[in-house]
Design a protein around this motif. Sequence first.
Motif, mmCIF file in Angstrom:
data_model
loop_
_atom_site.group_PDB
_atom_site.id
_atom_site.type_symbol
_atom_site.label_atom_id
_atom_site.label_comp_id
_atom_site.label_asym_id
_atom_site.label_seq_id
_atom_site.Cartn_x
_atom_site.Cartn_y
_atom_site.Cartn_z
ATOM 1 N N UNK A 67 6.261 1.201 4.498
ATOM 2 C CA UNK A 67 6.328 2.301 5.454
ATOM 3 C C UNK A 67 5.062 3.163 5.416
ATOM 4 N N UNK A 68 4.244 2.956 4.419
ATOM 5 C CA UNK A 68 3.037 3.763 4.257
ATOM 6 C C UNK A 68 1.838 2.827 4.117
ATOM 7 N N UNK A 69 1.418 2.195 5.219
ATOM 8 C CA UNK A 69 0.401 1.141 5.135
ATOM 9 C C UNK A 69 -1.016 1.698 5.025
ATOM 10 N N UNK A 70 -1.273 2.427 3.946
ATOM 11 C CA UNK A 70 -2.632 2.888 3.693
ATOM 12 C C UNK A 70 -2.858 2.895 2.190
ATOM 13 N N UNK A 71 -4.112 2.931 1.823
ATOM 14 C CA UNK A 71 -4.463 2.837 0.411
ATOM 15 C C UNK A 71 -4.320 4.182 -0.269
ATOM 16 N N UNK A 72 -3.216 4.418 -0.942
ATOM 17 C CA UNK A 72 -3.069 5.662 -1.682
ATOM 18 C C UNK A 72 -3.157 5.431 -3.183
ATOM 19 N N UNK A 73 -3.405 4.206 -3.598
ATOM 20 C CA UNK A 73 -3.482 3.904 -5.025
ATOM 21 C C UNK A 73 -4.372 2.691 -5.212
ATOM 22 N N UNK A 74 -5.433 2.851 -5.990
ATOM 23 C CA UNK A 74 -6.335 1.735 -6.236
ATOM 24 C C UNK A 74 -6.565 1.600 -7.736
ATOM 25 N N UNK A 75 -6.708 0.386 -8.165
ATOM 26 C CA UNK A 75 -6.941 0.111 -9.580
ATOM 27 C C UNK A 75 -8.421 -0.172 -9.807
ATOM 28 N N UNK A 76 -8.941 0.336 -10.929
ATOM 29 C CA UNK A 76 -10.325 0.035 -11.296
ATOM 30 C C UNK A 76 -10.492 -1.485 -11.372
#
Length: 458
Positions: A4-13
């Motif tokens: 439902x939230x198709x955007x990058x709100x969390x990225x891993x190093x």
Amino acid sequence: MNEQLPYDYWREFPDRDPQAMVWYPLSFGPVEPNEIWPTRKQALRAQTSLYVHVPFCAVICPFCPFNKYPSVHDQMQAFVQAVKREISMLGERAQWQEMTMSAAFFGGGTPTALSAHQLVEIITHARRALPWQPGAEVTVEGSPETLTPDKLAALRDAGVNRISFGVQSFDDQYLRMIGRGHNSDMAKRAVEMVLNSGFDNLAIDMMYRLPGQTMEEWERELSVALSTGVQHISAYSLFVEPGSALAKVRRRGKMVEQASVETDLEMWRLCIDTLEGRGYKLYTLYDFALAGRASEHHLINWRAPQAEYVGIGPGAFSYVQSPNGEFVYGNINPIDQYCETLAADRLPIDFGIRLSEEESMARYMVLGTNALRIPKQPFTDRYGTTIDQQFGDTVDRLVELGLVENTPASINLTLKGKLYLANVGKSFASDMSRMKPHPAGVDLQRGEGLSLSGIVSR
């Protein structure tokens, strides 16, 4: 990722996450105001701080994700009365009888969109209703187009001793692009006006990675900012919030492309090298200050162990240490509903959470990362265990990646860690808050913008 939230709100190093956590935890539900603020008197530590959210703006910036409204006189006057009532209702609670305010921050929005009389009315009421420490830092945010010598004099006489406003850029083409209500000359005159009004603690905000901006242009921006003589500079990489007006422009293909992630990193590295080379110390995730000019409000929010702050106004967040436990909670967002709730003599608390010990420890680490150094002994004193025992595997991994140093006294971010700060902070999140977006992101993605109901656990 949440579909439902198709955007990058969390990225891993090694991917760089552009959105650090400034609230924690990220899961909320219904909460009873009397549980947070019991009417009975119980012994507490005697210090807290105040945040007052003023949600009005003379100009609505298309990139801003915060709760804000156009300046409408009748609505602004109703807001002033509601804020005063909220302050009075909390001040009447037994818990506040022996507290003192160590700092206050009037943010927004644009507090100086209010008239001098309205703003001073709120400040004066807070000073009468609540006990204050002598010399407490009192910050008011503004904007170049809403500052006048008379308004600044009134704020100074009301006890305000720190002014902060968003310049964002000293280049007129970029100011027009991001929808600001001032030009470069107005920004420079505003800086002079504040410094000539008897304030020796002035902070400005700058933005980089603006659409089409080059390294050379950002270098010139930093040079101009330094030439103004301000004591504090905050620098933000432009993050296009989902659901914001700017995001809609980008979806229509009408926005000039931002620089690459690699250039973004180079811009931030240039910022650190340039400002620290001129005596401005990076002391939180975005903030540089000359000696003695760090914002007490920012340190209260993020430096571990984080101190208490009480949010007043529509959409304001709070972190309080109640006799019934630690609570993070948020106020009602829609301004009309906020005013109506207070008119009915009810506290406008909309949602919250009582922190478990696991979430309390995680909060110590996640937000402590924002202050670049996480001390170990206060953690042991508070929880009866050590950071190495609770987060040893995470710390070891961050050390191997070159993002932190693990010393006997503290966990310290390296220069590389400062470049990837959001990644470092999110690595300490609990399972309950891991991979979840900030509340504002949920609302904006859904196109609401006025209600934080989307983050309440169902």
